[in-house]
Design a protein around this motif. Structure first.
Motif, PDB file in Angstrom:
ATOM      1  N   VAL A 189       0.836  -1.204   0.000  1.00 61.31           N
ATOM      2  CA  VAL A 189       0.000   0.000   0.000  1.00 61.31           C
ATOM      3  C   VAL A 189       0.869   1.251   0.000  1.00 61.31           C
ATOM      4  O   VAL A 189       1.935   1.301   0.623  1.00 61.31           O
ATOM      5  N   GLY A 190       0.386   2.278  -0.682  1.00 56.77           N
ATOM      6  CA  GLY A 190       1.177   3.490  -0.906  1.00 56.77           C
ATOM      7  C   GLY A 190       1.393   4.368   0.301  1.00 56.77           C
ATOM      8  O   GLY A 190       2.101   5.367   0.205  1.00 56.77           O
ATOM      9  N   CYS A 191       0.821   4.013   1.464  1.00 56.54           N
ATOM     10  CA  CYS A 191       1.100   4.801   2.667  1.00 56.54           C
ATOM     11  C   CYS A 191       2.534   4.606   3.125  1.00 56.54           C
ATOM     12  O   CYS A 191       3.112   5.467   3.788  1.00 56.54           O
ATOM     13  N   LEU A 192       3.138   3.482   2.763  1.00 51.50           N
ATOM     14  CA  LEU A 192       4.539   3.189   3.059  1.00 51.50           C
ATOM     15  C   LEU A 192       5.035   2.231   1.983  1.00 51.50           C
ATOM     16  O   LEU A 192       4.922   1.019   2.115  1.00 51.50           O
ATOM     17  N   LEU A 193       5.554   2.788   0.911  1.00 52.65           N
ATOM     18  CA  LEU A 193       5.957   1.981  -0.242  1.00 52.65           C
ATOM     19  C   LEU A 193       7.333   2.427  -0.707  1.00 52.65           C
ATOM     20  O   LEU A 193       7.519   3.560  -1.150  1.00 52.65           O
ATOM     21  N   LEU A 194       8.282   1.521  -0.595  1.00 53.29           N
ATOM     22  CA  LEU A 194       9.651   1.768  -1.060  1.00 53.29           C
ATOM     23  C   LEU A 194       9.836   1.062  -2.395  1.00 53.29           C
ATOM     24  O   LEU A 194       9.471  -0.107  -2.545  1.00 53.29           O
ATOM     25  N   ILE A 195      10.399   1.779  -3.356  1.00 49.80           N
ATOM     26  CA  ILE A 195      10.587   1.213  -4.689  1.00 49.80           C
ATOM     27  C   ILE A 195      11.891   1.706  -5.277  1.00 49.80           C
ATOM     28  O   ILE A 195      12.323   2.835  -5.016  1.00 49.80           O
ATOM     29  N   ARG A 196      12.554   0.853  -6.044  1.00 53.83           N
ATOM     30  CA  ARG A 196      13.733   1.298  -6.780  1.00 53.83           C
ATOM     31  C   ARG A 196      13.318   2.294  -7.850  1.00 53.83           C
ATOM     32  O   ARG A 196      12.318   2.108  -8.536  1.00 53.83           O
ATOM     33  N   ARG A 197      14.093   3.352  -7.963  1.00 50.32           N
ATOM     34  CA  ARG A 197      13.713   4.408  -8.912  1.00 50.32           C
ATOM     35  C   ARG A 197      13.755   3.916 -10.349  1.00 50.32           C
ATOM     36  O   ARG A 197      12.950   4.348 -11.179  1.00 50.32           O
ATOM     37  N   ASP A 198      14.679   3.013 -10.668  1.00 51.48           N
ATOM     38  CA  ASP A 198      14.727   2.526 -12.047  1.00 51.48           C
ATOM     39  C   ASP A 198      13.483   1.698 -12.391  1.00 51.48           C
ATOM     40  O   ASP A 198      12.989   1.735 -13.519  1.00 51.48           O
ATOM     41  N   ILE A 199      12.946   0.980 -11.401  1.00 52.46           N
ATOM     42  CA  ILE A 199      11.710   0.232 -11.625  1.00 52.46           C
ATOM     43  C   ILE A 199      10.536   1.206 -11.780  1.00 52.46           C
ATOM     44  O   ILE A 199       9.694   1.052 -12.658  1.00 52.46           O
ATOM     45  N   TRP A 200      10.508   2.213 -10.914  1.00 50.66           N
ATOM     46  CA  TRP A 200       9.475   3.247 -11.014  1.00 50.66           C
ATOM     47  C   TRP A 200       9.476   3.876 -12.404  1.00 50.66           C
ATOM     48  O   TRP A 200       8.432   4.025 -13.035  1.00 50.66           O
ATOM     49  N   ASN A 201      10.663   4.221 -12.887  1.00 52.03           N
ATOM     50  CA  ASN A 201      10.772   4.841 -14.207  1.00 52.03           C
ATOM     51  C   ASN A 201      10.361   3.879 -15.307  1.00 52.03           C
ATOM     52  O   ASN A 201       9.714   4.276 -16.286  1.00 52.03           O
ATOM     53  N   MET A 202      10.755   2.614 -15.172  1.00 58.15           N
ATOM     54  CA  MET A 202      10.401   1.624 -16.179  1.00 58.15           C
ATOM     55  C   MET A 202       8.885   1.438 -16.276  1.00 58.15           C
ATOM     56  O   MET A 202       8.327   1.248 -17.366  1.00 58.15           O
ATOM     57  N   LEU A 203       8.216   1.539 -15.130  1.00 56.94           N
ATOM     58  CA  LEU A 203       6.759   1.391 -15.096  1.00 56.94           C
ATOM     59  C   LEU A 203       6.033   2.685 -15.459  1.00 56.94           C
ATOM     60  O   LEU A 203       4.817   2.676 -15.661  1.00 56.94           O
ATOM     61  N   GLY A 204       6.797   3.778 -15.511  1.00 60.83           N
ATOM     62  CA  GLY A 204       6.164   5.067 -15.773  1.00 60.83           C
ATOM     63  C   GLY A 204       5.447   5.623 -14.561  1.00 60.83           C
ATOM     64  O   GLY A 204       4.542   6.466 -14.690  1.00 60.83           O
ATOM     65  N   GLY A 205       5.864   5.172 -13.365  1.00 61.64           N
ATOM     66  CA  GLY A 205       5.232   5.632 -12.138  1.00 61.64           C
ATOM     67  C   GLY A 205       3.797   5.154 -12.027  1.00 61.64           C
ATOM     68  O   GLY A 205       3.413   4.129 -12.595  1.00 61.64           O
ATOM     69  N   PHE A 206       2.988   5.906 -11.303  1.00 61.44           N
ATOM     70  CA  PHE A 206       1.579   5.574 -11.165  1.00 61.44           C
ATOM     71  C   PHE A 206       0.839   5.843 -12.462  1.00 61.44           C
ATOM     72  O   PHE A 206       1.189   6.760 -13.213  1.00 61.44           O
ATOM     73  N   ASN A 207      -0.186   5.059 -12.720  1.00 60.91           N
ATOM     74  CA  ASN A 207      -1.099   5.342 -13.816  1.00 60.91           C
ATOM     75  C   ASN A 207      -1.951   6.533 -13.394  1.00 60.91           C
ATOM     76  O   ASN A 207      -2.713   6.458 -12.432  1.00 60.91           O
ATOM     77  N   SER A 208      -1.825   7.627 -14.101  1.00 57.89           N
ATOM     78  CA  SER A 208      -2.434   8.882 -13.663  1.00 57.89           C
ATOM     79  C   SER A 208      -3.958   8.875 -13.715  1.00 57.89           C
ATOM     80  O   SER A 208      -4.595   9.777 -13.161  1.00 57.89           O
ATOM     81  N   LYS A 209      -4.563   7.887 -14.350  1.00 62.68           N
ATOM     82  CA  LYS A 209      -6.031   7.858 -14.366  1.00 62.68           C
ATOM     83  C   LYS A 209      -6.593   7.538 -12.982  1.00 62.68           C
ATOM     84  O   LYS A 209      -7.735   7.870 -12.678  1.00 62.68           O
ATOM     85  N   TYR A 210      -5.772   6.877 -12.131  1.00 64.14           N
ATOM     86  CA  TYR A 210      -6.204   6.603 -10.766  1.00 64.14           C
ATOM     87  C   TYR A 210      -6.000   7.877  -9.944  1.00 64.14           C
ATOM     88  O   TYR A 210      -4.924   8.096  -9.389  1.00 64.14           O
ATOM     89  N   PHE A 211      -7.037   8.693  -9.861  1.00 66.39           N
ATOM     90  CA  PHE A 211      -6.911   9.977  -9.182  1.00 66.39           C
ATOM     91  C   PHE A 211      -6.506   9.783  -7.723  1.00 66.39           C
ATOM     92  O   PHE A 211      -5.604  10.447  -7.212  1.00 66.39           O
ATOM     93  N   MET A 212      -7.181   8.872  -7.051  1.00 67.19           N
ATOM     94  CA  MET A 212      -6.851   8.535  -5.672  1.00 67.19           C
ATOM     95  C   MET A 212      -7.469   7.178  -5.367  1.00 67.19           C
ATOM     96  O   MET A 212      -8.625   6.927  -5.712  1.00 67.19           O
ATOM     97  N   TYR A 213      -6.701   6.312  -4.740  1.00 66.16           N
ATOM     98  CA  TYR A 213      -7.038   4.924  -4.422  1.00 66.16           C
ATOM     99  C   TYR A 213      -6.856   4.029  -5.662  1.00 66.16           C
ATOM    100  O   TYR A 213      -7.272   4.382  -6.760  1.00 66.16           O
TER     101      TYR A 213
END
Length: 326
Positions: A189-213
């Motif tokens: 869950v995103g309240c406490l989520l650690l991620i490698r930045r290269d993985i984050w970049n590869m995934l393109g971060g969050f899908n922006s259509k999910y406004f919240m939740y």
């Protein structure tokens, strides 16, 4: 297995972590969250970014004044949790990103424990910890199992609630697991989520259509599809004062239902999607009928439950299609 990190950190580089906090009219709690980091987690050298979603409570000024070492980014409009995190992450250069809710307080050594865990289990790619409520009782919502046809069926007919400690009937909450040992999970869950930045970049971060939740679930499920194995450690614990960023429970209820529909659309096999949407409809219809008598019970919790499910049912056209696909 997800590929090894492509990040190269020089011997002179010290900071490997950036902590990102998205705030929205949560000034007092955001200040406490940063204070807990500063007091209890000094063994980790990190950068901290607070990105403010157009708060009207003076969050930007208060945080900047109290913690001048924190980078505060002020937005002119509320772009939502997903987009705000994406924007903050675009400023980061450290190998690791830690997403932290503003309504949290990290226990002593929590950040250090999470970083140590990440380096000991690099294949996970995404790591989380253990969350507790303000009274220190367990809050299971540090992780979830991915929703499925059978888990949604059990929720719809109430078996998940009746047999909440059963891994069979309440699989999304992992049954009676106390989050007291290391385990692979589907969703951190995103309240406490650690991620490698290269993985984050590869995934393109969050899908922006999910406004919240739902954005954290979508991120983890996409990461799992690429070989990540998200994990939880009990050694990294935070207090989560739930729901500070969404004071309107009616709004939250609609957004949660909308997010669940989007996860079904985005991650279930095509042949299952129609059945999943039907179960969402059935779940809301059944709860609407069952809770109607509670509206006249005089019990405050019962009245609120009835009102919430009445709202969800009447606004079903708002959430049954999920978030916009654009």
């Amino acid at each position: 297995m997800f590929p090894k990190s492509t990040e190269r950190v020089s011997a002179k580089s010290v900071k490997q972590l950036t902590i990102i906090i998205v705030s929205y009219n949560t000034a007092p709690m955001t200040l406490k969250a940063i204070e807990a980091l500063d007091l209890h987690n000094r063994s980790v050298d990190y950068d901290c970014i607070v990105i403010d979603n157009a708060s009207t409570d003076g969050s930007v000024e208060k945080i900047s004044e109290a913690f001048p070492m924190v980078r505060v980014i002020s937005l002119r409009e509320n772009v939502g949790f997903a987009c705000a995190n994406n924007l903050a992450a675009s400023y980061c250069t450290t190998p690791y990103l830690l997403l932290l809710n503003p309504d949290t307080e990290a226990d002593v050594g929590a950040v250090c424990a999470l970083m140590t865990f990440a380096k000991a289990a690099p294949g996970a790619g995404i790591w989380g910890g253990r969350t507790v409520f303000s009274d220190r009782t367990l809050n299971k919502a540090s992780c979830w199992a991915a929703p499925s046809l059978h888990s949604l069926l059990f929720r719809a007919v109430g078996l998940s609630r009746i047999f909440s400690q059963s891994a069979l009937f309440n699989p999304e909450e992992y049954g009676n697991w106390e989050r007291d040992d290391i385990r692979q999970v589907d969703i951190v869950v995103g309240c406490l989520l650690l991620i490698r930045r290269d993985i984050w970049n590869m995934l393109g971060g969050f899908n922006s259509k999910y406004f919240m939740y739902g954005e954290d679930a979508d991120l983890c499920l996409r990461a799992r599809a690429l070989g990540c194995q998200p994990m939880i450690t009990p050694d990294a614990q935070i207090v989560h004062h739930v729901g500070a960023s969404t004071n309107n429970n009616d709004e939250k209820a609609i957004l949660v239902m909308k997010a669940r529909v989007s996860l079904i659309q985005d991650h279930w096999p095509a042949w299952q999607v129609r059945y999943g949407i039907l179960l969402m409809w059935f779940w809301s219809a059944l709860r609407f009928v069952i809770t109607r008598p509670l509206a006249y019970s005089g019990n405050s919790k019962g009245v609120l439950s009835a009102q919430r499910w009445q709202l969800i049912w009447r606004r079903r056209d708002t959430w049954l299609n999920g978030y916009d696909q654009a």
